[in-house]
Design a protein around this motif. Sequence first.
Motif, PDB file in Angstrom:
ATOM      1  N   ARG A  47     -26.817  -3.797  40.231  1.00 42.36           N
ATOM      2  CA  ARG A  47     -28.018  -4.175  40.965  1.00 42.36           C
ATOM      3  C   ARG A  47     -27.667  -5.107  42.119  1.00 42.36           C
ATOM      4  NH1 ARG A  47     -32.986  -5.592  36.808  1.00 42.36           N
ATOM      5  NH2 ARG A  47     -33.457  -3.462  36.116  1.00 42.36           N
ATOM      6  N   ASP A  51     -32.449  -9.452  41.523  1.00 43.67           N
ATOM      7  CA  ASP A  51     -32.314  -8.907  40.174  1.00 43.67           C
ATOM      8  C   ASP A  51     -30.862  -8.616  39.806  1.00 43.67           C
ATOM      9  OD1 ASP A  51     -35.046  -8.992  39.826  1.00 43.67           O
ATOM     10  OD2 ASP A  51     -35.359  -6.960  40.560  1.00 43.67           O
ATOM     11  N   VAL A 173     -39.628  -9.153  28.828  1.00 40.83           N
ATOM     12  CA  VAL A 173     -39.929  -7.754  29.184  1.00 40.83           C
ATOM     13  C   VAL A 173     -41.267  -7.636  29.901  1.00 40.83           C
ATOM     14  CG1 VAL A 173     -38.523  -6.878  27.294  1.00 40.83           C
ATOM     15  CG2 VAL A 173     -40.977  -7.223  26.943  1.00 40.83           C
ATOM     16  N   SER A 177     -37.794  -8.014  33.113  1.00 43.32           N
ATOM     17  CA  SER A 177     -37.494  -6.592  32.920  1.00 43.32           C
ATOM     18  C   SER A 177     -36.779  -6.377  31.596  1.00 43.32           C
ATOM     19  CB  SER A 177     -36.626  -6.046  34.060  1.00 43.32           C
ATOM     20  OG  SER A 177     -35.292  -6.478  33.943  1.00 43.32           O
ATOM     21  N   ARG A 178     -36.921  -5.174  31.075  1.00 46.25           N
ATOM     22  CA  ARG A 178     -36.257  -4.785  29.830  1.00 46.25           C
ATOM     23  C   ARG A 178     -34.743  -4.782  29.992  1.00 46.25           C
ATOM     24  NH1 ARG A 178     -34.721   0.517  28.901  1.00 46.25           N
ATOM     25  NH2 ARG A 178     -34.113   1.035  26.756  1.00 46.25           N
ATOM     26  N   GLU A 180     -32.913  -6.531  32.028  1.00 46.14           N
ATOM     27  CA  GLU A 180     -32.395  -7.903  32.094  1.00 46.14           C
ATOM     28  C   GLU A 180     -32.256  -8.496  30.705  1.00 46.14           C
ATOM     29  OE1 GLU A 180     -33.729 -12.308  33.748  1.00 46.14           O
ATOM     30  OE2 GLU A 180     -34.234 -10.528  34.916  1.00 46.14           O
ATOM     31  N   LYS A 237     -43.536  -4.297  25.095  1.00 46.05           N
ATOM     32  CA  LYS A 237     -44.148  -4.421  26.417  1.00 46.05           C
ATOM     33  C   LYS A 237     -45.583  -3.918  26.418  1.00 46.05           C
ATOM     34  CE  LYS A 237     -43.295  -3.564  31.307  1.00 46.05           C
ATOM     35  NZ  LYS A 237     -42.341  -3.055  32.320  1.00 46.05           N
TER      36      LYS A 237
END
Length: 340
Positions: A47, A51, A173, A177-178, A180, A237
Motif C-alpha cells: 500500500r 494506509d 474494522v 480497515s480489516r 490493517e 463489521k
Amino acid sequence: MLSLFICGTAVTSQYLAEQYQVNTPMFQSFINYSLLLLVYTTMLAFRTGNDSLLQILKQRWWKYILLGLADVEANYMIVKAYQYTTLTSVQLLDCFGIPVLMALSWFILRARYKLIHFIAVAVCLLGVGTMVGADILAGRQDSEGSDVVIGDVLVLLGASLYAISNVSEEYIVKNLSRVEFLGMVGLFGTIISGLQLAILEHKDIMKIQWNWKIALLFTVFALCMFGLYSFMPVVIKVTSATSVNLGILTADLYSLFFGLFLFYYKFSGLYILSFVVIMVGFILYCSTPTRTAEPTTLPQPSTVSAGLDNAALKIEENDSETPAGTVQFTRGETVVVSTN
C-alpha cells in the motif's frame, strides 16, 4: 462457518494433546500468525499513502504491540487449557468473556444495553455453572482435580484477553480497515509468539515424533485458525463483537459430539442442558437490539447535530428540498453545506 473453524481448532488441539502428547500451544499460534503475516502484512506492505505499512507503524505501533500481546496470550492460555481440562469445558467456560466484552464495549465503543441483555448474559453464565457441575458429576476431578482447576482458570483468563482483542478488532474494522487489523496482528503476533516460543517451547518441539498424522493435525489447526481470523472481522463489521461471540457458542454443540465419539467422554445430560441454557441466553440477547450512545461533546450552535452518521442522514433528507451543492466534512464532526 466461524463455529466450525473454532470446533476444528479445539478438536485438533485436544487430539494432539491426548493422542500424541504434543503440547505446543505457542507453536500452533505461531503458525497462524505467520500465515497472517504472509498474507495480510504483505498486502499492507504494497500500500501507499496514509494506509501504508510504514505510516501505520509510525502512528499506532505501540497500540498494536499491546493488541498483539493480548491476542497471543489469549491464544496461548486457551490452547494450554486443553492439557488440563476437557474440550467441552474449554468451549463453555470461554463464554465468560461475554460479560467482559460487554463492559469494554460500554466504555470504549459506547454500546448501550437494556435490562434484557444483562439477563441474557446471566442466563449464559448459568449455563457455564451447569457445565462445571457436569464435569464434577462425570468424576474427572477424582484423577485430575488440580489440573481441572488450572485449566478452568486458564480459560477464564484467556477469555478476558479475547474480549480485549475483540473490542479492539471491532473498533479497527469499523473505523480503519480489516486488512490493517489482520496485518498488524500478524506482524506483532509473529514477533511476540516467536520470542515466547523460543523461550518456553523449543524443547517440546524437539521432542515431537513427527509423522504424517501429526503434520496433518497441525495443518488443519493452522488453516482453521487462519480462516477464523480472516472471516471474523467481516462478521464483526456488520454486527458487533458481542453478538458474534454469542453466536459462535453454537461451536459447543459440534465440540460436544466430537468429544463423545473421539475422546470417549462420559456422557451427562447436563452437557445438553448447559448448551440449551446458553442458547436461551443467546436468543434473549438477540431479541432486542442494542444502541450506540451519541458523543458527549455537543457541537456549536451553528453546526449540524453531532455524529457523521446523523449528519449524513440529515443531508439525505434535505436532498429533495435543496439544490445540488457541495458538502465538506471538517474536523470536529462539523458539516458545512454550500449550495449553488
